[in-house]
Each structure stands twice: as structure tokens, then as C-alpha cells.
Design an enzyme around this catalytic site. Structure first.
Site, PDB file in Angstrom:
ATOM      1  N   PHE A 160       1.075   5.188   0.852  1.00  0.00           N
ATOM      2  CA  PHE A 160       0.464   6.195   1.702  1.00  0.00           C
ATOM      3  C   PHE A 160       1.003   7.573   1.336  1.00  0.00           C
ATOM      4  O   PHE A 160       2.175   7.718   0.971  1.00  0.00           O
ATOM      5  CB  PHE A 160       0.793   5.939   3.181  1.00  0.00           C
ATOM      6  CG  PHE A 160       0.163   4.708   3.757  1.00  0.00           C
ATOM      7  CD1 PHE A 160      -1.011   4.779   4.494  1.00  0.00           C
ATOM      8  CD2 PHE A 160       0.753   3.462   3.582  1.00  0.00           C
ATOM      9  CE1 PHE A 160      -1.585   3.642   5.039  1.00  0.00           C
ATOM     10  CE2 PHE A 160       0.192   2.318   4.119  1.00  0.00           C
ATOM     11  CZ  PHE A 160      -0.985   2.414   4.843  1.00  0.00           C
TER      12      PHE A 160
ATOM     13  N   THR B 183       0.843  -1.194   0.000  1.00  0.00           N
ATOM     14  CA  THR B 183       0.000   0.000   0.000  1.00  0.00           C
ATOM     15  C   THR B 183       0.880   1.248   0.000  1.00  0.00           C
ATOM     16  O   THR B 183       1.872   1.323   0.735  1.00  0.00           O
ATOM     17  CB  THR B 183      -0.927   0.037   1.229  1.00  0.00           C
ATOM     18  OG1 THR B 183      -1.847  -1.060   1.150  1.00  0.00           O
ATOM     19  CG2 THR B 183      -1.732   1.334   1.284  1.00  0.00           C
TER      20      THR B 183
END
Length: 291
Positions: free
Chosen positions: A180, A178
Site C-alpha cells: 500500500f 499487498t
């Protein structure tokens, strides 16, 4: 309140303690206090109200794709991107202390986490139960005290809620990562000499034929690498399309400056969201691509 707990030393994230966003906060800013927030809106509010200096916001996952809510909230948040962080997502199958895999009959987690661990869920014959999020599911399983119920969450969630890891790293895809964005209410732009740098911006092209094609031409002719371009509807109008983009390079550099000037000529709106150092993780991605 200690000096470590002041808003100046606080980073907000969406989710409960033990969430992957919480892990990202600890990795990127180990000396800051992490502030859990119920929603993405609450996380941005913590920034705007001065309860936190930074916020850790997930924007895309290598398996699940973009986090659509963030793209809609970014323009109105009036906050700035001051950095990025990539987190390798490692899902753990958690159970009560003393439980074993044979005790489990169901497993609870966020719908995306369940989807990313289909193989293990199927192999163990478990019933998948959708929860609000991963860390919240771990907390609920700990509170219920039922050995037949497990959760998919992080190793940090296991520590926070006193659960055992019954099976480690159960995600189907090893590349599960992921990205960010680190947000603040004040810009903290990287200097040109800090290359490699990422420039992020939103824009809306004029509603005329070939406007997007012409707007993108400046990046090609000036040799600017655009690493992301995403569109989404705004204000409920099918003709009012807004775009979010990331490019490699600093606006002060000649090639990026010229590309942005050409883009602006075809835009009804252009706003730079941040100019920040590229994460070292990007270099590992480029190396894998080259191989």
C-alpha cells in the site's frame, strides 16, 4: 464530533469496513479513524476535499500483480506519497453463526480473492460467486441469513458482520502480500539521514529512438537500485507512454541526484511523487532472497 473523528485524524480507504485496506489502516495508524469509500476516485476525493488527512491505497499484490487503476489516478490526484505499508493477506472462509463447512454450497468474494483460494473452493466443491469486494460479500452473506452461502474475507470482516470463521487462512500462496502507498495532499519527505528511503516518481520520455534506454543508463552508472518500473498508456495515445518508478535512495544523495538529472534530460515530464522511509518489511524480503 470527537477529536478522534476529525478530518486531521482520519485515514480514507477504498472498500467497506473489514476490507484488507481497512486492516492496513489499523496496522499502520491504529489511533486514526478509518473512512470507507466506494471507489478509488472517492478515496482520493476525500483527501482533496479535506475529509481525511491520509489515504491507504493498494498498488500491487504479490499474487495478482499491480492495481492498474491507482497508476492511472496517481498523476492527476496531485497528492503525495508519504509512506508505504505491506500487508500479509489472510483469507478466511466465513459463514453464519452456527454454520459448519458441510452446510456450504457456494462462496462469494471479490474475483481476485476467489482466484487466490482455488484449492479450498475445489476441495469443498463450492460454487464460486463473484462479489464486488471481500468485505461487501461478508456483509451480504450476513444479511441474507442463508447457511448454505459463505464468503471469503478477512477476520476483521467476520468481527464486523458477526460471522464465524469456518476455515482459516485458506489462501493458496503463503507469500500473498499487498503493498500500500500512504497518500497525503501535502508532501512529508523523509530526511536524507532517514535511509533506507524510497523515492517514487512518474516520467514520460521523449518519443525518440532509444530514449528509455538512455534515460535508464544514469541509474546503472550511478549505482542506484530501481526496485520498480512500470509503463502504461495515457490519453489514449499509443506513443504517449508514462512510467512509474521506485528507486532506493534520497534525491539529496549524490548518486540519486545525478541519476535523476540524467533521466530528466531525456524526459518530456518528470514528477517526484514522494520520498519516504522504506518499510521494514523490505528487509525481510531481502533476507529471504539472500537465503
Amino acid at each position: 464530533m470527537t477529536a478522534a473523528d476529525t478530518p486531521e485524524n482520519t485515514i480514507a480507504f477504498q472498500g467497506e469496513l473489514g476490507a484488507n485496506s481497512h486492516i492496513a489502516c489499523r496496522e499502520a495508524y491504529p489511533d486514526m479513524t478509518a473512512l470507507p469509500c466506494d471507489t478509488f476516485e472517492d478515496t482520493f476525493a476525500a483527501l482533496a476535499e479535506g475529509r481525511a488527512r491520509l489515504a491507504m491505497m493498494p498498488v500491487e499484490n504479490s499474487v495478482a500483480g499491480r492495481v492498474a487503476d491507482i497508476h492511472h489516478l496517481l498523476p492527476d490526484s496531485r497528492s503525495y506519497i508519504v509512506g508505504e505499508h505491506f500487508l500479509r493477506i489472510r483469507h478466511q472462509l466465513l459463514g453464519l453463526k452456527g454454520a459448519n463447512l458441510g452446510d456450504l454450497k457456494s462462496v462469494q468474494s471479490h474475483v481476485m480473492a476467489l482466484g487466490q483460494c482455488r484449492k479450498v473452493i475445489r476441495e469443498l466443491g463450492l460454487k464460486a460467486v463473484v462479489g464486488a469486494d471481500t468485505a461487501g460479500s461478508a456483509r451480504q452473506i450476513a444479511e441474507l441469513g442463508d447457511k448454505t452461502r459463505g464468503a471469503i474475507a478477512s477476520s476483521l470482516a467476520a468481527d464486523v458482520y458477526g460471522l464465524d470463521i469456518l476455515k482459516a487462512d485458506i489462501e493458496d500462496a503463503e507469500h500473498n502480500t499487498t503493498r500500500f502507498l500512504i497518500m497525503a495532499m501535502e508532501p512529508d519527505d523523509a530526511e536524507p539521514e532517514e535511509e533506507p528511503v524510497i523515492t517514487s516518481f512518474i516520467f514520460r520520455v521523449r518519443n525518440v529512438p532509444a530514449a528509455l534506454y538512455k534515460a535508464m543508463g544514469g541509474f546503472a552508472t550511478n549505482g542506484v537500485n530501481m526496485t520498480k518500473l512500470e509503463s502504461y498508456q495515457v490519453e489514449g495515445a499509443f506513443t504517449a507512454t508514462q512510467f512509474y518508478a521506485d528507486v532506493e535512495g534520497h534525491p539529496a544523495s549524490r548518486h540519486v541526484r545525478l541519476a535523476l538529472e540524467e533521466l530528466e534530460f531525456f524526459c518530456s515530464e518528470l514528477r517526484i511523487l514522494g520520498v519516504y522511509p522504506a518499510s521494514p518489511f523490505r528487509a525481510t524480503l531481502e533476507a529471504k532472497t539472500a537465503d
